[in-house]
Structures are given as C-alpha cells and as structure tokens.
Write an enzyme that holds these catalytic residues in place. Structure first.
Site, short mmCIF file in Angstrom:
data_model
loop_
_atom_site.label_atom_id
_atom_site.label_comp_id
_atom_site.label_asym_id
_atom_site.label_seq_id
_atom_site.Cartn_x
_atom_site.Cartn_y
_atom_site.Cartn_z
N THR A 119 32.87 51.32 51.55
CA THR A 119 33.48 50.30 50.70
C THR A 119 33.98 50.87 49.37
O THR A 119 33.43 51.87 48.88
CB THR A 119 32.42 49.21 50.41
OG1 THR A 119 32.90 48.35 49.40
CG2 THR A 119 31.08 49.79 49.95
N ASP A 120 34.98 50.21 48.80
CA ASP A 120 35.46 50.61 47.46
C ASP A 120 34.38 50.39 46.39
O ASP A 120 34.46 50.95 45.30
CB ASP A 120 36.74 49.84 47.08
CG ASP A 120 36.61 48.33 47.11
OD1 ASP A 120 35.51 47.80 47.40
OD2 ASP A 120 37.62 47.65 46.82
N GLU A 121 33.35 49.58 46.71
CA GLU A 121 32.33 49.27 45.70
C GLU A 121 31.50 50.49 45.31
O GLU A 121 30.81 50.46 44.29
CB GLU A 121 31.42 48.13 46.18
CG GLU A 121 32.21 46.86 46.40
CD GLU A 121 31.37 45.60 46.41
OE1 GLU A 121 30.19 45.65 46.05
OE2 GLU A 121 31.92 44.55 46.79
N TYR A 143 23.60 46.44 46.82
CA TYR A 143 24.46 46.64 48.01
C TYR A 143 25.26 47.94 47.88
O TYR A 143 25.19 48.82 48.76
CB TYR A 143 25.41 45.45 48.21
CG TYR A 143 26.58 45.78 49.12
CD1 TYR A 143 26.38 45.97 50.48
CD2 TYR A 143 27.87 45.94 48.61
CE1 TYR A 143 27.45 46.31 51.32
CE2 TYR A 143 28.94 46.27 49.44
CZ TYR A 143 28.72 46.45 50.79
OH TYR A 143 29.77 46.79 51.61
N LYS A 147 25.16 51.53 49.98
CA LYS A 147 26.33 52.05 50.72
C LYS A 147 26.65 53.47 50.23
O LYS A 147 27.02 54.34 51.02
CB LYS A 147 27.55 51.14 50.54
CG LYS A 147 27.45 49.80 51.23
CD LYS A 147 27.37 49.89 52.75
CE LYS A 147 28.65 50.36 53.39
NZ LYS A 147 28.53 50.36 54.89
#
Ligand code: NAD
Ligand code: DAU
Length: 330
Positions: A119-121, A143, A147
């Site tokens: 993810t970009d997060e 989260y 990741k």
C-alpha cells in the site's frame, strides 16, 4: 499460469482472481482465512478452488503451497486502518508473521515468483509532490506499520535467499465487492438508506483513487514483467479530498448535503497520499478508468447488487458500525 492467491476472497483479491480467470485463463487456488472481509459470494461466479486457511498457519500454508504453483500472490491482510487503531494484534499476526510463514513456504518449494500486495500508506503522508519507490518508509497507523513490516520481510527473502519477489504498492482502491467499512461503499450504502454520512475531521484529507480493475491490471504487469527484488507503485489517475468524494456520491444517489455529519477525526490521520507510478508505466501499464466514470459504475454496482450487501449490513458490520460511530449515526 497456475496461481495461489492468498486473500483472494476479499475485495481486491476477488476482482484480481476474476481478471486472471477470465482474461488470462489461469488456474487459480485461493487460500483465505475467511475473516469478516472474506466472502464466498465474491467468488461464486468463478471456477476456483477455495482453501480455508490462514497465512500464519504453517501447516495450512505448507499444504497449499506444496501443490506447486508458478506464482504466489499475497493479498491476505487485515486492511482497515480504524480497526487497527482499536485492535492492532491481528494486524501484526497476519500482515507480519503471516507474510513470513508464506514466504518461508514459497522459498522451500522454489516458487518462481512471489508477489506481495502492499500500500501507499507505508510512505506516510505527503503535503506536496508524489512518493516514488525510493521515498522513505514512514507509516503512521498500526495498519501501515504492519504492512511496512511485511514489505521489509519480503525484501529480506529476496536479498537473503534469492526468492524472486516483487512488491506492488497500490493507492486507495474502489469498485465492486468492497466491504462497506471503507469510505466509498460506506457512504454509498448510507446514502441509499438516507443515513448520516460521517466525515472525519474537516474532510480535506486527500486520497489517490484507483479503480480496482486498474490495480489488477497493474499487478498482472508486475507479475509478468517486474524485475525480481523490485517495488512498483501503482497509483490512481486522480486525487480527491474526502469531502468531494462524499458530495459526488450524494449527487449520484440523488440526496442532499444535509446528510453530511462531521465527526471526530481518526487519530494519526494521514493528510494526503499521492503516488508516482512512472516505474510501472515503463512496464506498459496505464490506469484506464477515470474517477468520475469508476465512481458512477461503483454506485450502480451497489444499486444492482443488494443481495451482496444486505446480509453484510445486518451482521458483524452492524455491531462494528455501532461501536465505531455510535448509535446516533445509525
Ligand atoms: P479486504 O479486507 O477486502 O480482504 C482481505 C482478505 O484477506 C479477506 O478475504 C480476508 O479473509 C483475508 N485474510 C485476512 N487475514 C488473513 C489471514 N491471516 N490468512 C489468510 N487470509 C486472510 O482487503 P482488500 O482491500 O481487498 O486488500 C487486499 C490487499 O491489498 C491487502 O494486502 C491490502 O493491504 C492491500 N491494499 C488495499 C488497498 C485498498 O484500497 N483497499 C490499497 C492498496 C493495497
Ligand atoms: O491508501 C491505500 C489504503 O486505502 C489501503 O492500504 C487500506 O487497506 C484501505 O483501507 C485504504 O485506507 P484508508 O484509510 O485511506 O481508507 P478508508 O476507506 O478507511 O478511508 C478513506 C478516507 O476517508 C480516509 O481519509 C478516512 C476517511 N473516512 C473514512 C471512513 C470509513 C471518513 O472520513 N469517514 C469514514 O467513515
């Protein structure tokens, strides 16, 4: 190809499996723990084998990976930021430990390609410009931290053991079969019912929206053409503040803005995501679906598929919703 798709009964995984079966004629086995987010209905139109099992369960993973695959694609994760704030344990267990257990089996069985869906997060928030694959990893939520941990374990299996890994970092996806805890389906279903639309903080947080089929096509490009050990960002064609997304949904569902309710902000809320996708474009990928078109298609899909969401809204989701938003919004 013969693919093992972990987490293939969830939102993005099931859309990816549909693409692979229909467009590529692949043979697919899905390994999925079937959490609240994993749903048999997401795959019911497809001829795929569904193995119920967790990626952190070494026996289940060994049995699945041992069947022999050309590639393992790992979508399996706990994915909702709000749930990670109220209960991070499951996120560490699946997103970090589960990833390691899966990699270990892939290594032992000499799987030729391991694709990690990320993810970009992992990059955190950016005020101006866009993240590249070289940007520092600065996750903000439990989260995104888990990741990030998963991504680093994946890279270690490339560097240490020579497993041919690739990592796809996607921006915010939307489209059919998305569980209604996430912004777009939550707002669409609330709007259908004339319920309040809970906007966190001032609603000016910006997300980079990517239609789920475009993400699937990007993952397929990386699966076939990505260089081993590399990371590929796959970002949507448009950025949009949350409040504008909500207003568009109000317009598409024939409601008015009195439904909007500004509520307490998410702790540690990232202000803006923006993902540069030049590297995956160089492999021949391009997003095909603009946000206006994709959002209209998505609203129409939820309008046409009440059979899919009606049981969700009355089950575990209802308890989660009341706990998280309070009964007042219901
Ligand atoms: P989702 O929550 O809809 O689906 C997750 C799936 O994983 C479910 O089928 C669930 O049952 C399964 N799962 C959960 N824990 C598992 C475990 N321990 N073992 C096996 N299966 C397990 O999520 P999604 O939105 O489809 O996201 C899929 C992947 O894409 C995730 O890795 C997520 O981090 C990543 N991602 C999501 C987005 C997005 O906008 N939704 C964007 C970029 C990346
Ligand atoms: O960026 C990719 C990520 O996108 C994925 O890695 C995650 O798995 C996925 O859940 C998603 O994370 P977000 O936190 O960005 O998505 P969510 O749909 O939860 O929220 C989108 C934005 O909308 C965010 O700024 C928070 C806001 N929001 C969300 C909800 C559920 C609201 O204002 N109100 C809400 O009720």
């Amino acid at each position: 190809m013969k693919l093992l798709v972990c987490g293939g009964a969830g939102f993005i995984g099931s859309n990816f499996v549909r693409q692979r079966v229909r467009d590529h004629g692949d043979e697919v086995v899905v390994l999925d723990k079937m959490t609240y987010a994993g749903r048999r209905e997401n795959l019911q139109d497809l001829e795929v084998e569904l193995v119920v099992g967790a990626i952190e369960d070494a026996d289940a993973v060994e049995a699945a990976v041992g069947q022999g695959f050309d590639a393992v694609v790992n979508f399996a994760a706990e994915t909702h930021v709000d749930r990670s704030i109220s209960g991070p344990e499951a996120f560490v267990e699946t997103n970090c430990r589960g990833t390691m257990v899966l990699l270990e089996a892939a290594r032992r069985h000499d799987v030729a390609r391991y694709v990690q869906i990320s993810t970009d997060e992992v990059y955190g928030s950016i005020d101006e410009g866009s993240f590249t694959e070289e940007s520092p990893l600065q996750p903000s939520s439990p989260y995104s931290a888990t990741k990030t941990g998963g991504d680093l374990i994946v890279s270690s299996y490339f560097h240490t053991y020579g497993l041919e890994t690739v990592i796809c970092r996607g921006s915010n996806n939307y489209g059919p079969y998305q569980y209604p805890e996430k912004l777009i389906p939550l707002m669409v279903l609330n709007a259908f019912h004339g319920d309040k639309l809970p906007v966190y903080g001032d609603g000016m947080q910006v997300r980079n929206w990517l239609y789920v089929e475009d993400f699937g096509r990007g993952i397929s490009h990386v699966l076939s053409h990505g260089a081993p050990g590399e990371v590929y960002n796959i970002g949507g064609p448009e950025e949009c503040p949350n409040i504008d997304v909500v207003k568009r949904i109000i317009a598409l569902t024939g409601n008015d803005e009195s439904l909007i309710e500004y509520v307490t902000d998410r702790p540690g809320h990232d202000r803006r995501y923006s993902l540069g996708s030049e590297k995956v474009r160089a492999l021949g990928w391009e997003a095909q679906v603009h946000f206006a078109e994709g959002l209209e298609k998505t609203v129409q899909w939820y309008r046409d598929n009440e059979w899919w969401w009606a049981p969700i809204r009355s089950g575990e989701y209802r308890e989660y919703y009341e706990r998280h938003y309070g009964r007042a919004l219901g």
